[in-house]
Design an enzyme around this catalytic site. Sequence first.
Site, PDB file in Angstrom:
ATOM      1  N   GLU A 128      58.894  75.756  60.902  1.00 50.32           N
ATOM      2  CA  GLU A 128      58.465  76.708  59.834  1.00 50.32           C
ATOM      3  C   GLU A 128      57.230  77.490  60.256  1.00 50.32           C
ATOM      4  O   GLU A 128      57.123  78.637  59.833  1.00 50.32           O
ATOM      5  CB  GLU A 128      58.214  75.934  58.532  1.00 50.32           C
ATOM      6  CG  GLU A 128      59.479  75.415  57.890  1.00 50.32           C
ATOM      7  CD  GLU A 128      60.156  74.307  58.682  1.00 50.32           C
ATOM      8  OE1 GLU A 128      59.448  73.558  59.355  1.00 50.32           O
ATOM      9  OE2 GLU A 128      61.385  74.221  58.640  1.00 50.32           O
ATOM     10  N   ASP A 173      63.739  71.755  65.073  1.00 50.17           N
ATOM     11  CA  ASP A 173      63.256  71.299  63.770  1.00 50.17           C
ATOM     12  C   ASP A 173      61.767  71.624  63.660  1.00 50.17           C
ATOM     13  O   ASP A 173      61.135  72.039  64.644  1.00 50.17           O
ATOM     14  CB  ASP A 173      63.492  69.785  63.703  1.00 50.17           C
ATOM     15  CG  ASP A 173      63.152  69.211  62.346  1.00 50.17           C
ATOM     16  OD1 ASP A 173      63.200  69.955  61.355  1.00 50.17           O
ATOM     17  OD2 ASP A 173      62.831  68.005  62.282  1.00 50.17           O
ATOM     18  N   ASP A 228      65.419  68.762  54.436  1.00 51.78           N
ATOM     19  CA  ASP A 228      65.319  67.376  53.968  1.00 51.78           C
ATOM     20  C   ASP A 228      65.650  67.235  52.491  1.00 51.78           C
ATOM     21  O   ASP A 228      64.772  67.195  51.626  1.00 51.78           O
ATOM     22  CB  ASP A 228      63.910  66.838  54.242  1.00 51.78           C
ATOM     23  CG  ASP A 228      63.648  66.734  55.740  1.00 51.78           C
ATOM     24  OD1 ASP A 228      64.621  66.747  56.520  1.00 51.78           O
ATOM     25  OD2 ASP A 228      62.465  66.648  56.125  1.00 51.78           O
TER      26      ASP A 228
HETATM   27  C1  GLC Z   1      62.437  66.331  59.802  1.00 46.51           C
HETATM   28  C2  GLC Z   1      63.853  66.861  59.841  1.00 46.51           C
HETATM   29  C3  GLC Z   1      64.835  65.726  59.886  1.00 46.51           C
HETATM   30  C4  GLC Z   1      64.526  64.836  61.086  1.00 46.51           C
HETATM   31  C5  GLC Z   1      63.084  64.347  61.037  1.00 46.51           C
HETATM   32  C6  GLC Z   1      62.679  63.574  62.281  1.00 46.51           C
HETATM   33  O1  GLC Z   1      62.197  65.661  58.616  1.00 46.51           O
HETATM   34  O2  GLC Z   1      64.121  67.734  58.778  1.00 46.51           O
HETATM   35  O3  GLC Z   1      66.146  66.211  59.935  1.00 46.51           O
HETATM   36  O4  GLC Z   1      65.378  63.731  61.104  1.00 46.51           O
HETATM   37  O5  GLC Z   1      62.207  65.456  60.894  1.00 46.51           O
HETATM   38  O6  GLC Z   1      62.846  64.337  63.412  1.00 46.51           O
END
Ligand code: GLC
Length: 799
Positions: free
Chosen positions: A408, A405, A483
């Site tokens: 980007e 995650d 998200d």
């Molecule tokens: C980001 C991710 C989400 C995750 C969060 C905490 O917002 O997109 O899926 O739960 O981080 O790790």
Amino acid sequence: MITNTELEYKGDLYPTKIIAFEHEVDSICFHTDNSVILKVTVLRDSLIRFRFTTKGYFSNDFSYAVDKSHSHGYNFLEVSEVEDYYQIKTSKVQCRIQKIDMRLSIYDLDENIILEDELGFHWEESYEYGGNIVKMSKASKDGECFYGLGDKATQLNLKGKRLENFATDQYAFQKDQEPLYKVVPFYIGLQNKKSYGIFFDNTFRTYFDFCHERRNVTSFWAEGGEMNYYFIYGPQMQDVVTTYTDLTGKPELPPLWALGYHQCKWSYYPESNLKEVAAKFRQLKIPCDALYLDIDYMEGFRCFTWNKDYFPDPKRMVAELAEDGFKTVVIIDPGIKIDKEYAIYKEALEKDFFCKRADGPYMKGKVWPGECNFPDYTNPAVREWWAGLFKELISEIGVKGVWNDMNEPAVMEVPNKTFPMDVRHDYDGNPCSHRKAHNIYGTQMARATYHGVKRFAYPKRPFVITRSAYAGAQRYTSSWTGDNVATWEHLWIANIQVQRMSISGMGFTGSDIGGFAEQPSGELYARWIQLGVFHPFCRTHSSGDHGDQEPWAFDDEVINITRKFVNLRYQLLPYLYTMFWQYIEEGIPMLKPLVYYDQDDIQTHYRNDEFVFGNQILVCPILEPNSVGRRMYIPRGSWYNYWTNEEVKGGKEIWVDTKFDQIPLFVKAGAIIPKYPVQQYVGELDFDELTLDIYYKAGKEKSVVYEDAQDGYDYKKGRYSFLSFQTTGKEKELIIQLHKEGKYDTNYSKYKINLIGLPFKVNTIEIDNVEVSFDRNTLEREGYLIVDKEFTSLHITGE
Ligand code: GLC
């Protein structure tokens, strides 16, 4: 005819007259008076690469996106010089390059124009950064349509839109918001029933304009790098997409459990909470294969550590969950906490693996752990190191999948949400700034993660999921759409995004079911799960700050709907697995937007909601509250309503009644749909029958079923089972011919055949030309037959 030399457009520069050309095997180079070189490379008869430079030479040819093993080679190539232009002809297309200004046009062999430069290649020198802003514009005809481009949250047909590609952590994005998490600079044009594709392989920030600025012009440009694009000819969109997917690579098969249902939340902790969630799934008999640990499982968000207060013995816990059929997936972000006591940080520092600013200091930015440094995944040595870090998680603790995650890469509390542009990257030996490496950063992280998980999971298959991705990332990872929000509009967006990703080569994708931010009503959650089970990746996830989003957070009706649809997904696992096989083998998208399914029917060109799941199931989500049905378009051909078995003729828009526990679902006439019994997790049950739902059609239809050991690599050695069925329906006859391939012997020994829509009463049944007795009562009452799996022809005749 206008020429570029007469044009002054925004102070841009243009190629002038061609003064020389060379032809070497598959490449033809053209040189202009003002030192522009165009290199045309014929990769396949329908795949041609165009590369431009204004420097008088080309830089090192390097791409992260192009798969080195892509199919190569053409049948025919002829280069000729005509009065005004040069012509390059293959067995599929002819490409003409004007001598006066290097503008090019591509025709099919019948002289139909497929794609034509408007201004063509032009550029603006970038004094600040050096190099050029490289630009391309193409003429577009009325009626031309555009598709593709990855995760864009806008209508499927991109006509009239301008889009931006710059990987961005876009929390709670909105419809039409740009840019988003992924960058897939590939689009498909459709004009006059002919499709072509353009893949602009440039990792700088890119833009695409589809007749937004000027009505009959399509353009694309990048803030640096080369004008380097691939032209792919169809004329069928199917061929464009499969060629693109072959060029940028196909994944390996995921383990079958990865196609099961996944449950996630930010975050499940401590251990007792995760165990309760697991137990509840089994108690309520809602199938589930994977549970996720979000950032709180770590010690102060340090990657590759565990918070021992919450998870005192991860190895035991993961093993106990596994006994109950649950695979554990953990999150790993790129930010490494700056902490002198933290082993990973110390090691990366010692090895000099973190990204640096232009003037020397390490790139520092805030993410969940606070101030972090960030590994430069574009350095192969860093990727190798990163892969090695998974040893403990995978081989010792037994984690089965990794979730990447914030890649980007995301940085908090700064206006641009990411690294400053002066940050340096290795770019696999082609050193550059973040301007060039930004869009590829997430993919290189996922790539390193994939190699690590694969190394330590072997001989099992790895599972990796990423938020950010560039074209080609599908070779390493699945993805989700980031998200999103618990709104009806986001349900619409999820449907579009997953379809679009599917025709952009990156099919193993899903959305956070129910929405990540905010709280869905029970009705919205139910409608979302009803769509989500038809997405290749199927996971509920939520930010957790508004309460729970497990199925039991809603009332009994919603729990029952969830169970019903997740059950259906588990029944359809052999069907899903087969479509995955066709994706990895041939690059065929798993979800097919209607325009992909039938581009010759112009009614499909602006459709958004309906799609074909695999080859034979038509799905249309319910996207509004309080619905008792909806209008939808049924593509041409004959279809059966899945719930009523009623037959409908397509090629028209119809109203479909649905109850709350249904969405419009149709099965193509003639199809054979394979089904497993409902299992609580993949591999739970041993069963002796494969169910085959056979939908009668007057005429012929082909259906296939791929199976293997559901994990491991034996399938690559031919240990798979591939069934190909041909059904032929006549007035009083149904013939099913079966051809088998592969060395894998499935555990079941029989088929349970459900005959649907048979227009006659069964009189005789012959298996391999021998008449067999059958239980007429069961057949008439229940509509099914049991037959041994070893047959090559099943002949049913009626009275
Ligand atoms: C980001 C991710 C989400 C995750 C969060 C905490 O917002 O997109 O899926 O739960 O981080 O790790």
